[in-house]
Design an enzyme around this catalytic site. Structure first.
Site, PDB file in Angstrom:
ATOM      1  N   LYS A  23       0.849  -1.212   0.000  1.00  0.00           N
ATOM      2  CA  LYS A  23       0.000   0.000   0.000  1.00  0.00           C
ATOM      3  C   LYS A  23       0.876   1.252   0.000  1.00  0.00           C
ATOM      4  CE  LYS A  23      -1.712   1.650   4.000  1.00  0.00           C
ATOM      5  NZ  LYS A  23      -1.429   3.070   4.286  1.00  0.00           N
ATOM      6  N   ASN A  24       1.904   1.279   0.870  1.00  0.00           N
ATOM      7  CA  ASN A  24       2.651   2.524   1.061  1.00  0.00           C
ATOM      8  C   ASN A  24       3.632   2.827  -0.051  1.00  0.00           C
ATOM      9  OD1 ASN A  24       1.113   2.959   3.256  1.00  0.00           O
ATOM     10  ND2 ASN A  24       2.649   2.307   4.748  1.00  0.00           N
ATOM     11  N   CYS A 118      -4.850  12.020  12.133  1.00  0.00           N
ATOM     12  CA  CYS A 118      -5.585  10.778  12.341  1.00  0.00           C
ATOM     13  C   CYS A 118      -5.245  10.301  13.755  1.00  0.00           C
ATOM     14  CB  CYS A 118      -5.226   9.753  11.287  1.00  0.00           C
ATOM     15  SG  CYS A 118      -3.536   9.279  11.393  1.00  0.00           S
ATOM     16  N   ARG A 123      -0.352  14.927  12.508  1.00  0.00           N
ATOM     17  CA  ARG A 123       0.438  14.425  11.368  1.00  0.00           C
ATOM     18  C   ARG A 123       0.990  15.639  10.610  1.00  0.00           C
ATOM     19  NH1 ARG A 123      -1.038   9.153  10.164  1.00  0.00           N
ATOM     20  NH2 ARG A 123       0.790   8.989   8.838  1.00  0.00           N
ATOM     21  N   ASP A 306       4.146   0.306  12.320  1.00  0.00           N
ATOM     22  CA  ASP A 306       2.859  -0.205  11.838  1.00  0.00           C
ATOM     23  C   ASP A 306       2.538  -1.591  12.381  1.00  0.00           C
ATOM     24  OD1 ASP A 306       3.168   1.286   8.526  1.00  0.00           O
ATOM     25  OD2 ASP A 306       2.668   2.106  10.479  1.00  0.00           O
ATOM     26  N   ARG A 398      -9.072   0.032   4.027  1.00  0.00           N
ATOM     27  CA  ARG A 398      -8.226   1.033   3.361  1.00  0.00           C
ATOM     28  C   ARG A 398      -6.890   0.422   2.963  1.00  0.00           C
ATOM     29  NH1 ARG A 398      -6.429   5.201   7.187  1.00  0.00           N
ATOM     30  NH2 ARG A 398      -4.706   5.111   5.738  1.00  0.00           N
TER      31      ARG A 398
HETATM   32  C1  EPZ Z   1       4.272   6.625   6.442  1.00  0.00           C
HETATM   33  O1  EPZ Z   1       3.547   7.689   7.017  1.00  0.00           O
HETATM   34  C2  EPZ Z   1       3.283   5.487   6.333  1.00  0.00           C
HETATM   35  N1  EPZ Z   1       2.154   5.906   5.491  1.00  0.00           N
HETATM   36  C3  EPZ Z   1       2.777   5.107   7.719  1.00  0.00           C
HETATM   37  O2  EPZ Z   1       1.955   3.962   7.558  1.00  0.00           O
HETATM   38  C4  EPZ Z   1       3.971   4.711   8.575  1.00  0.00           C
HETATM   39  O3  EPZ Z   1       3.514   4.437   9.879  1.00  0.00           O
HETATM   40  C5  EPZ Z   1       4.969   5.865   8.622  1.00  0.00           C
HETATM   41  O4  EPZ Z   1       5.363   6.225   7.274  1.00  0.00           O
HETATM   42  C6  EPZ Z   1       6.237   5.503   9.394  1.00  0.00           C
HETATM   43  O5  EPZ Z   1       6.821   4.389   8.813  1.00  0.00           O
HETATM   44  C7  EPZ Z   1       2.337   5.942   4.158  1.00  0.00           C
HETATM   45  O6  EPZ Z   1       3.398   5.623   3.652  1.00  0.00           O
HETATM   46  C8  EPZ Z   1       1.146   6.380   3.353  1.00  0.00           C
HETATM   47  P1  EPZ Z   1       6.496   9.803   8.536  1.00  0.00           P
HETATM   48  P2  EPZ Z   1       4.186   9.181   7.026  1.00  0.00           P
HETATM   49  O7  EPZ Z   1       6.494  11.088   7.788  1.00  0.00           O
HETATM   50  O8  EPZ Z   1       5.032   9.361   5.832  1.00  0.00           O
HETATM   51  C9  EPZ Z   1       6.847  13.133  11.877  1.00  0.00           C
HETATM   52  C10 EPZ Z   1       0.021   2.700   7.702  1.00  0.00           C
HETATM   53  O9  EPZ Z   1      -0.474   2.124   8.677  1.00  0.00           O
HETATM   54  N2  EPZ Z   1       6.788  14.097  10.775  1.00  0.00           N
HETATM   55  O10 EPZ Z   1       7.600   8.825   8.307  1.00  0.00           O
HETATM   56  O11 EPZ Z   1       3.098  10.149   7.279  1.00  0.00           O
HETATM   57  C11 EPZ Z   1       5.549  12.377  12.058  1.00  0.00           C
HETATM   58  O12 EPZ Z   1       4.648  13.120  12.863  1.00  0.00           O
HETATM   59  C12 EPZ Z   1       0.555   4.097   7.859  1.00  0.00           C
HETATM   60  O13 EPZ Z   1       0.164   2.193   6.563  1.00  0.00           O
HETATM   61  C13 EPZ Z   1       7.022  15.443  11.041  1.00  0.00           C
HETATM   62  O14 EPZ Z   1       7.260  15.825  12.171  1.00  0.00           O
HETATM   63  O15 EPZ Z   1       5.112   9.073   8.325  1.00  0.00           O
HETATM   64  C14 EPZ Z   1       6.009  11.106  12.730  1.00  0.00           C
HETATM   65  O16 EPZ Z   1       6.145  11.337  14.109  1.00  0.00           O
HETATM   66  C15 EPZ Z   1       0.293   4.655   9.243  1.00  0.00           C
HETATM   67  N3  EPZ Z   1       6.990  16.328  10.006  1.00  0.00           N
HETATM   68  C16 EPZ Z   1       7.386  10.871  12.117  1.00  0.00           C
HETATM   69  O17 EPZ Z   1       7.784  12.116  11.546  1.00  0.00           O
HETATM   70  C17 EPZ Z   1       6.740  15.935   8.723  1.00  0.00           C
HETATM   71  O18 EPZ Z   1       6.729  16.789   7.814  1.00  0.00           O
HETATM   72  C18 EPZ Z   1       7.405   9.815  11.007  1.00  0.00           C
HETATM   73  O19 EPZ Z   1       6.377  10.152  10.106  1.00  0.00           O
HETATM   74  C19 EPZ Z   1       6.506  14.562   8.468  1.00  0.00           C
HETATM   75  C20 EPZ Z   1       6.540  13.666   9.513  1.00  0.00           C
END
Ligand code: EPZ
Length: 418
Positions: A23-24, A118, A123, A306, A398
């Site tokens: 998915k990701n 969410c 986020r 995850d 989803r």
């Molecule tokens: C991706 O989300 C995945 N979603 C998530 O999977 C997964 O949990 C996550 O990466 C971590 O591996 C998709 O790929 C669609 P991040 P993403 O940016 O990209 C902070 C699932 O269940 N952050 O790596 O949104 C954020 O708050 C989903 O499939 C900032 O501070 O995650 C978090 O604490 C859930 N500023 C950390 O970084 C930003 O601009 C990691 O988030 C972006 C992120």
């Protein structure tokens, strides 16, 4: 609103299950297709609602999408005529932020609703916006919209403050057609990032270093067409691995990339679970009560956040107490309250959860707080005595293709009820 009814009794799951495309990776690769005027063919896409929504969004801005067979999508973005995807569609999708980088890279304009928060806590997308700005775009956030305007995009070096999968990918999308060289430092290393880079390189992009913490992109004038098969979903695979172990079952996973499962395999073996790897197959045979372990989630190649709720669910039946630390998201323990309703004894303090072992779960009505928690409640329902009714299962659909059918094929008694 449909719900899932899971019959408990800890009947061991037996059999084999084919793992679908990631998915990701797919939710990034599909928007990325707008970066080229040539048609692209995507294969091994999972049949999930996130992808159906993404296709609708692309069609709403003039992209032609054909689905010649399940799991295959042919996208032709030559007719793209709009950079403002409709709010009612985009707001349904967490990963809509990829449209920012894709549209900015394609036409220098994007107006995308700010992605909703969410149940994992806020986020933020500040790192995404930092990347866009660094490459010369003007970014304006207000009234629930993110507006991007770029009169040309130029390569630059961006040091991400946070290891972010989304920001790393979004920056790649923005940079592939920017003039000059972009270097992303402190980049995330998830396999899905490598898959997106491989897809873009197949179209003629020049990306190197994906999978490491320094990714280099040399911008190109235009991209061509190509064919790409999405990698298997390591999180779906891990879900069924924990389900097999938690029910002391014996399950063979097909079409996986074992390397991507290294942190999961290591942790299951630490719990005393037998895991055999052979080519693109992984076999998990439980058979014994798992040992308690300490578990910390980290960006890849750390243990994936995850699968934290899946591991927690299983550890409620371990010999001894376990400590789980969630280092990626601020608030990813929303599933604890629901597990406690089923009789789990878990104490949360900040980013740490103390999970008491030797707990016999009992079926109860629970509500999925995110898609992975929804899957964890299916596993909890299988482990528990009695029946478990899981609501808000849209979350689950989803991100998991045919999750009821796959669990049923392994012997689970699970039905979707209104
Ligand atoms: C991706 O989300 C995945 N979603 C998530 O999977 C997964 O949990 C996550 O990466 C971590 O591996 C998709 O790929 C669609 P991040 P993403 O940016 O990209 C902070 C699932 O269940 N952050 O790596 O949104 C954020 O708050 C989903 O499939 C900032 O501070 O995650 C978090 O604490 C859930 N500023 C950390 O970084 C930003 O601009 C990691 O988030 C972006 C992120």
């Amino acid at each position: 609103m449909s719900k899932l009814l899971v019959k408990g009794g800890k009947k061991p799951l037996q059999g084999s299950v084919r793992i679908s495309g990631a998915k990701n990776a797919a939710v990034a690769i599909i928007p990325a297709a707008v970066l080229t005027l040539a048609p692209v063919r995507l294969e091994n896409l999972p049949e999930i609602s996130d992808i159906r929504i993404l296709v609708e969004i692309l069609q709403s801005i003039g992209v032609r999408a054909d689905q010649p067979e399940p799991g295959v999508l042919i996208l032709d973005s030559s007719g793209l005529d709009n950079f403002k995807p409709p709010f009612y569609l985009v707001s349904k999708l967490r990963a809509s932020y990829y449209l920012l980088g894709a549209l900015a890279g394609r036409c220098g304009r994007a107006e995308v609703p700010a992605p909703g928060g969410c149940d994992l806590g806020p986020r933020p997308i500040d790192q995404h916006l930092k990347g866009l700005t660094a490459l010369g775009a003007q970014v304006e956030v207000g009234h629930g919209l993110v507006k991007v305007t770029a009169n040309g995009l130029y390569g630059n070096t961006v040091y991400l403050d946070v290891v972010s999968v989304g920001a790393t990918i979004n920056l790649m999308l923005t940079a592939v057609r920017a003039r000059g060289k972009t270097v992303i430092k402190n980049a995330a290393k998830e396999p899905e990032i490598v898959d997106v880079a491989n897809f873009l390189n197949a179209l003629g992009a020049r990306i190197s270093g994906a999978g490491t913490d320094v990714i280099k992109i040399t911008g190109v004038e235009e991209l061509g067409g190509g064919v790409h098969s999405v990698i298997p979903d390591r999180i779906e695979a891990g879900t069924y691995m924990f389900a097999a172990a938690a029910t002391a079952g014996d399950v063979l996973l097909l079409d996986v990339i074992p390397k991507h499962l290294d942190p999961v395999i290591a942790k299951l073996r630490e719990m005393g679970i037998d895991v055999e790897v052979c080519g693109d197959r992984v076999r998990v045979s439980g058979g014994r009560t798992p040992r308690a372990v300490d578990l910390k989630t980290f960006p890849y190649p750390g243990f994936p956040t995850d699968l934290q709720s899946l591991a927690m669910t299983m550890l409620t039946s371990a010999e001894g107490n376990s400590v789980i630390t969630e280092n990626v998201f601020e608030n990813r323990f929303r599933h604890v309250d629901e597990l406690v309703k089923m009789g789990a004894r878990i104490k949360v303090e900040g980013r740490t959860a103390l999970v008491e072992g030797s707990c016999r779960l009992g079926g109860a009505p629970v509500s999925a707080t995110d898609l992975r928690a929804g899957a964890a409640f299916i596993v909890a329902g299988l482990m528990a005595d009695g029946e478990t009714l899981i609501s808000k299962i849209d979350h689950v659909h989803r991100g998991y293709e045919n999750i009821c059918g796959k669990f049923r094929s392994l012997g689970a008694v699970i039905t979707e009820v209104e």
